[in-house]
Scaffold this active site. Structure first.
Site, short mmCIF file in Angstrom:
data_model
loop_
_atom_site.label_atom_id
_atom_site.label_comp_id
_atom_site.label_asym_id
_atom_site.label_seq_id
_atom_site.Cartn_x
_atom_site.Cartn_y
_atom_site.Cartn_z
N ARG A 246 43.35 40.04 28.52
CA ARG A 246 42.52 38.97 29.08
C ARG A 246 42.33 37.93 28.00
O ARG A 246 42.23 38.26 26.81
CB ARG A 246 41.15 39.50 29.56
CG ARG A 246 41.18 40.27 30.87
CD ARG A 246 41.55 39.34 32.03
NE ARG A 246 41.43 39.99 33.33
CZ ARG A 246 42.41 40.64 33.94
NH1 ARG A 246 43.59 40.77 33.34
NH2 ARG A 246 42.22 41.16 35.14
N GLU A 275 41.28 29.56 32.47
CA GLU A 275 42.37 29.64 33.44
C GLU A 275 41.95 28.97 34.75
O GLU A 275 40.86 29.21 35.24
CB GLU A 275 42.75 31.10 33.69
CG GLU A 275 43.34 31.79 32.45
CD GLU A 275 43.82 33.21 32.72
OE1 GLU A 275 43.62 33.71 33.86
OE2 GLU A 275 44.40 33.82 31.81
N HIS A 294 49.52 33.94 33.33
CA HIS A 294 48.83 35.16 33.77
C HIS A 294 49.59 35.75 34.97
O HIS A 294 49.01 36.12 35.98
CB HIS A 294 47.37 34.86 34.17
CG HIS A 294 46.50 36.09 34.16
ND1 HIS A 294 45.15 36.04 33.96
CD2 HIS A 294 46.80 37.41 34.36
CE1 HIS A 294 44.63 37.26 34.03
NE2 HIS A 294 45.63 38.10 34.28
#
Length: 334
Positions: A246, A275, A294
């Site tokens: 993360r 993000e 991601h």
């Protein structure tokens, strides 16, 4: 006897731009097979689960939309389950869900192999100087190839931060490549890590020995900004850093400084502190950094498996059964 069905809402970020399920139509049969379920994709495009959305559903299946305390604090809130499409649940306020009696589930099994393969993909690309070689070939700079020598693995050391399901899978897949493997995880017995072919060390002792450092740990209060300026300073100048866990596991500003200063050689980044990533983020302009949105582990097989595991949790809950992967057992009152 009541015949009222449980209303299930799936977030729209699980749809492709053309409006099809990103995981394919197959897993939806799991919901169709449950007579107590009435499901739909949530009609509106939302940036979070609002109290108004939560008031319409008994069970939620979410991808990246945050579910916070406000989501379940409205007077009309009826949500009893939040099922995450994926293993990480940092977008869900688990403590608030537990207080409200909302069960949270995730998909720890389906994600292990795809993420481990994604890590190896990033490592091999960095070690082989894949992007640099692609660029020089396209630019007609063939004769410069000797200036972009890659790194062999059998004389190198891999360091893995976090030996949960993904970390263990990564070590198992990486073992045949012949590198020395180290791992930092205070919660996993040294004997377990040794069984995977690695040696457990404290993080600060491990970092200076590694040519590649990979973070695959969960994000929580203990791991937030785990990789900071001091930790990057402990790495070799020739080492590469990969984050596929993360974004906030890394102090991104410290990483940028380390890359600019040559404290480390390069990085592979699949996750960011913000993000979607800011287009002005300096990481995007660095030649020694590989970036992906991601999504490096996302494949048809990966999303199909995640959806089957995650929607299986929804179906089990609807049947009154304890789902296979409950994040907050205190909320389960089955």
């Amino acid at each position: 006897m009541s015949t009222t069905k449980l209303k299930v809402g799936l977030t729209r970020d699980l749809l492709t731009p053309s409006g099809e399920p990103s995981f394919g139509p197959g897993p939806l049969a799991i919901l169709d097979a449950e007579p107590s379920i009435d499901w739909e994709f949530i009609p509106e495009q939302a940036s979070r689960i609002t109290p108004e959305i939560a008031a319409r559903y008994d069970l939620l299946y979410v991808n990246s939309l945050p579910v916070d305390r406000a989501s379940v604090s409205g007077p009309d809130r009826r949500v009893r389950l939040v099922a995450r499409h994926g293993v990480g649940y940092d977008s869900v306020d688990v403590a608030a869900m537990t207080e409200a009696g909302v069960v949270v589930t995730n998909t720890p099994v389906a994600i292990r192999r795809p993420v481990a393969v994604a890590v190896l993909t990033m490592l091999f690309a960095l070690a082989g100087r894949l992007v640099a070689k692609d660029r020089l070939t396209r630019a007609g700079r063939w004769n410069e190839r000797t200036a972009h020598m890659g790194l062999g693995l059998t004389t190198r050391t891999l360091g893995v931060v976090g030996v949960g399901g993904i970390g263990a899978e990564l070590l198992a897949l990486a073992r045949p490549f012949g590198w020395r493997m180290l791992a930092a995880d205070p919660h996993v017995p040294a004997a377990t890590i040794a069984g995977l072919g690695a040696t457990r060390l404290p993080l600060d002792e491990m970092l200076p020995q590694c040519d590649f450092v990979v973070t695959v740990c969960i994000l929580n209060d203990e791991t937030r900004h785990l990789m900071d300026a001091a930790r990057f300073a402990r790495m070799k100048r020739e080492a590469f850093f990969v984050n596929i866990a993360r974004g906030p596991v890394v102090d991104e500003a410290a990483l940028i400084d380390a890359l600019r200063a040559g404290t480390i050689a390069g990085a592979g980044i699949d996750v960011f502190e913000q993000e979607p990533v800011d287009p002005a983020n300096p990481l995007l302009a660095m030649d020694n950094v590989l970036v992906t949105p991601h999504a490096l582990c996302w494949t048809d097989e990966c999303f199909d498996a995640i959806a089957r595991e995650g929607l299986g949790c929804v179906a089990a809950f609807a049947r009154g059964e304890r789902p296979a992967s409950v994040v907050n057992p205190a909320a389960w009152r089955g």
